[in-house]
Scaffold this active site. Sequence first.
Site, PDB file in Angstrom:
ATOM      1  N   ARG A 139      -4.820  -2.176   8.848  1.00 41.60           N
ATOM      2  CA  ARG A 139      -6.028  -2.962   8.620  1.00 41.60           C
ATOM      3  C   ARG A 139      -5.716  -4.048   7.596  1.00 41.60           C
ATOM      4  O   ARG A 139      -4.707  -4.010   6.902  1.00 41.60           O
ATOM      5  CB  ARG A 139      -7.183  -2.068   8.167  1.00 41.60           C
ATOM      6  CG  ARG A 139      -6.876  -1.190   6.964  1.00 41.60           C
ATOM      7  CD  ARG A 139      -8.103  -0.319   6.593  1.00 41.60           C
ATOM      8  NE  ARG A 139      -7.789   0.604   5.520  1.00 41.60           N
ATOM      9  CZ  ARG A 139      -7.712   1.929   5.670  1.00 41.60           C
ATOM     10  NH1 ARG A 139      -7.929   2.489   6.832  1.00 41.60           N
ATOM     11  NH2 ARG A 139      -7.419   2.697   4.625  1.00 41.60           N
ATOM     12  N   ASP A 182       0.837  -1.214   0.000  1.00 46.10           N
ATOM     13  CA  ASP A 182       0.000   0.000   0.000  1.00 46.10           C
ATOM     14  C   ASP A 182       0.866   1.256   0.000  1.00 46.10           C
ATOM     15  O   ASP A 182       1.956   1.269   0.569  1.00 46.10           O
ATOM     16  CB  ASP A 182      -0.923  -0.027   1.233  1.00 46.10           C
ATOM     17  CG  ASP A 182      -2.068   0.963   1.102  1.00 46.10           C
ATOM     18  OD1 ASP A 182      -2.374   1.386  -0.035  1.00 46.10           O
ATOM     19  OD2 ASP A 182      -2.655   1.321   2.135  1.00 46.10           O
ATOM     20  N   GLY A 186      -0.216   5.511  -4.349  1.00 41.17           N
ATOM     21  CA  GLY A 186      -0.870   6.772  -4.701  1.00 41.17           C
ATOM     22  C   GLY A 186      -0.258   7.934  -3.932  1.00 41.17           C
ATOM     23  O   GLY A 186       0.034   8.990  -4.502  1.00 41.17           O
ATOM     24  N   HIS A 198       2.116   3.479  -9.063  1.00 41.05           N
ATOM     25  CA  HIS A 198       1.948   2.042  -9.328  1.00 41.05           C
ATOM     26  C   HIS A 198       3.144   1.512 -10.119  1.00 41.05           C
ATOM     27  O   HIS A 198       3.637   0.413  -9.862  1.00 41.05           O
ATOM     28  CB  HIS A 198       0.647   1.793 -10.100  1.00 41.05           C
ATOM     29  CG  HIS A 198      -0.585   2.168  -9.321  1.00 41.05           C
ATOM     30  ND1 HIS A 198      -0.744   1.850  -7.988  1.00 41.05           N
ATOM     31  CD2 HIS A 198      -1.714   2.839  -9.681  1.00 41.05           C
ATOM     32  CE1 HIS A 198      -1.913   2.300  -7.564  1.00 41.05           C
ATOM     33  NE2 HIS A 198      -2.524   2.914  -8.571  1.00 41.05           N
ATOM     34  N   LEU A 240      11.237 -20.288  -4.958  1.00 44.02           N
ATOM     35  CA  LEU A 240      10.199 -19.494  -4.290  1.00 44.02           C
ATOM     36  C   LEU A 240       8.824 -19.723  -4.928  1.00 44.02           C
ATOM     37  O   LEU A 240       8.687 -19.672  -6.151  1.00 44.02           O
ATOM     38  CB  LEU A 240      10.555 -18.008  -4.400  1.00 44.02           C
ATOM     39  CG  LEU A 240       9.523 -17.035  -3.819  1.00 44.02           C
ATOM     40  CD1 LEU A 240       9.503 -17.107  -2.297  1.00 44.02           C
ATOM     41  CD2 LEU A 240       9.805 -15.599  -4.275  1.00 44.02           C
ATOM     42  N   TRP A 253     -11.959  -2.409  -7.574  1.00 41.17           N
ATOM     43  CA  TRP A 253     -12.770  -2.145  -8.774  1.00 41.17           C
ATOM     44  C   TRP A 253     -13.528  -0.836  -8.635  1.00 41.17           C
ATOM     45  O   TRP A 253     -14.002  -0.268  -9.617  1.00 41.17           O
ATOM     46  CB  TRP A 253     -13.780  -3.282  -9.015  1.00 41.17           C
ATOM     47  CG  TRP A 253     -13.169  -4.595  -9.402  1.00 41.17           C
ATOM     48  CD1 TRP A 253     -13.175  -5.742  -8.672  1.00 41.17           C
ATOM     49  CD2 TRP A 253     -12.486  -4.926 -10.631  1.00 41.17           C
ATOM     50  NE1 TRP A 253     -12.530  -6.766  -9.350  1.00 41.17           N
ATOM     51  CE2 TRP A 253     -12.112  -6.282 -10.554  1.00 41.17           C
ATOM     52  CE3 TRP A 253     -12.152  -4.202 -11.785  1.00 41.17           C
ATOM     53  CZ2 TRP A 253     -11.416  -6.927 -11.584  1.00 41.17           C
ATOM     54  CZ3 TRP A 253     -11.468  -4.844 -12.808  1.00 41.17           C
ATOM     55  CH2 TRP A 253     -11.109  -6.186 -12.693  1.00 41.17           C
TER      56      TRP A 253
HETATM   57  C1  IPE Z   1      -5.343  -2.821  -0.130  1.00 46.45           C
HETATM   58  O1  IPE Z   1      -5.007  -1.485  -0.313  1.00 46.45           O
HETATM   59  C2  IPE Z   1      -5.308  -3.551  -1.421  1.00 46.45           C
HETATM   60  C3  IPE Z   1      -4.002  -3.684  -2.051  1.00 46.45           C
HETATM   61  C4  IPE Z   1      -2.854  -3.309  -1.573  1.00 46.45           C
HETATM   62  C5  IPE Z   1      -4.023  -4.342  -3.325  1.00 46.45           C
HETATM   63  P1  IPE Z   1      -6.129  -0.335  -0.421  1.00 46.45           P
HETATM   64  O2  IPE Z   1      -5.391   0.941  -0.493  1.00 46.45           O
HETATM   65  O3  IPE Z   1      -7.064  -0.631  -1.521  1.00 46.45           O
HETATM   66  O4  IPE Z   1      -6.890  -0.501   0.960  1.00 46.45           O
HETATM   67  P2  IPE Z   1      -7.876   0.479   1.709  1.00 46.45           P
HETATM   68  O5  IPE Z   1      -8.928   0.872   0.720  1.00 46.45           O
HETATM   69  O6  IPE Z   1      -7.075   1.683   2.140  1.00 46.45           O
HETATM   70  O7  IPE Z   1      -8.396  -0.296   2.876  1.00 46.45           O
HETATM   71  C1  IPE Z   2      -1.664   0.205  -3.335  1.00 38.87           C
HETATM   72  O1  IPE Z   2      -1.434   1.565  -3.340  1.00 38.87           O
HETATM   73  C2  IPE Z   2      -1.875  -0.339  -4.713  1.00 38.87           C
HETATM   74  C3  IPE Z   2      -3.237  -0.779  -5.004  1.00 38.87           C
HETATM   75  C4  IPE Z   2      -4.218  -0.800  -4.162  1.00 38.87           C
HETATM   76  C5  IPE Z   2      -3.494  -1.221  -6.356  1.00 38.87           C
HETATM   77  P1  IPE Z   2      -2.630   2.611  -3.317  1.00 38.87           P
HETATM   78  O2  IPE Z   2      -2.998   2.931  -4.723  1.00 38.87           O
HETATM   79  O3  IPE Z   2      -3.727   2.148  -2.451  1.00 38.87           O
HETATM   80  O4  IPE Z   2      -1.890   3.849  -2.670  1.00 38.87           O
HETATM   81  P2  IPE Z   2      -2.506   4.899  -1.637  1.00 38.87           P
HETATM   82  O5  IPE Z   2      -3.049   4.130  -0.468  1.00 38.87           O
HETATM   83  O6  IPE Z   2      -3.567   5.657  -2.361  1.00 38.87           O
HETATM   84  O7  IPE Z   2      -1.329   5.747  -1.261  1.00 38.87           O
HETATM   85 MG    MG Z   3      -4.130   2.400  -0.471  1.00 38.50          MG
END
Ligand code: IPE
Ligand code: IPE
Ligand code: MG
Length: 249
Positions: free
Chosen positions: A194, A20, A23, A37, A131, A69
């Site tokens: 979480r 995570d 973004g 990404h 792995l 999605w």
């Molecule tokens: C969890 O991250 C899913 C992945 C890392 C693929 P999110 O960024 O989507 O989770 P929430 O929405 O903050 O819980």
């Molecule tokens: C995790 O990074 C990647 C995916 C869920 C695909 P995020 O895109 O959720 O990044 P943040 O949480 O917005 O920083």
């Molecule tokens: Mg995220």
Amino acid sequence: MQEPAATDSNLPVHIAVIMDGNGRWARNRAKPRHAGHRAGVKSVRRTIEHTARRGIPYLTLFAFSSENWRRPADEVSKLMGLFVEALQREVDELHRNNVRLEFVGDRSRLAASLVRKIESAEAHTHGNTGLHLNVAIAYGGRWDITEATRRVLRRVADGSIAADDVDEDVIAGELQLAGLPDPDLLIRTGGEQRISNFLLWNLAYAELYFCDTLWPDFGEQELDKAIEFFACRQRRYGHTGEQLEALEC
Ligand code: IPE
Ligand code: IPE
Ligand code: MG
């Protein structure tokens, strides 16, 4: 990348990672989310290599959740494009490094072109003994349990198993990670604490490691820190500390 060596008891056998923070990494640099990404793919590569180097046999990466999605269509489509591109670019190298690659998640929601790439990558690396890497795309823990339940119910309906014989092993045997050891260490980057509907069943006894590092900045040192954290945990599985200490003498 090296062959996984035999693991010692203080090393996790299976690491799961919620990757995570892509973004926010991009936003901090005034770049579009997609740049985050893209940068995240490099961390994936580093993490796979270092996990293999540390001799850890199983790694499961959360790349796209069933809830993702809901993101803007443009972000979703760019992410899907990135998966195709990464598969195209990385599979040969993973194969050379003896990595067995598998995907978990709801393939019925993915584009046919991506599913073809996934299936060919799985077939190509199926015989590898290094792995074991699982990538979760369009995956949700509740979806996984629901699908498993549906399969068990079908078996009950066709008489191949009695309802009274349905136990935890029967359900676990129908989950996406059937046959693999449960993750014993869950790492989540990006500061949130979480599970976000990741491996709800399989994480029942995982040690949880959260760090603030955004996924594109995650590297070997961070992974070593998480492994070190794991090594210091006493895994009690419901027992008392004293019971375990008595067993050790
Ligand atoms: C969890 O991250 C899913 C992945 C890392 C693929 P999110 O960024 O989507 O989770 P929430 O929405 O903050 O819980
Ligand atoms: C995790 O990074 C990647 C995916 C869920 C695909 P995020 O895109 O959720 O990044 P943040 O949480 O917005 O920083
Ligand atoms: Mg995220």
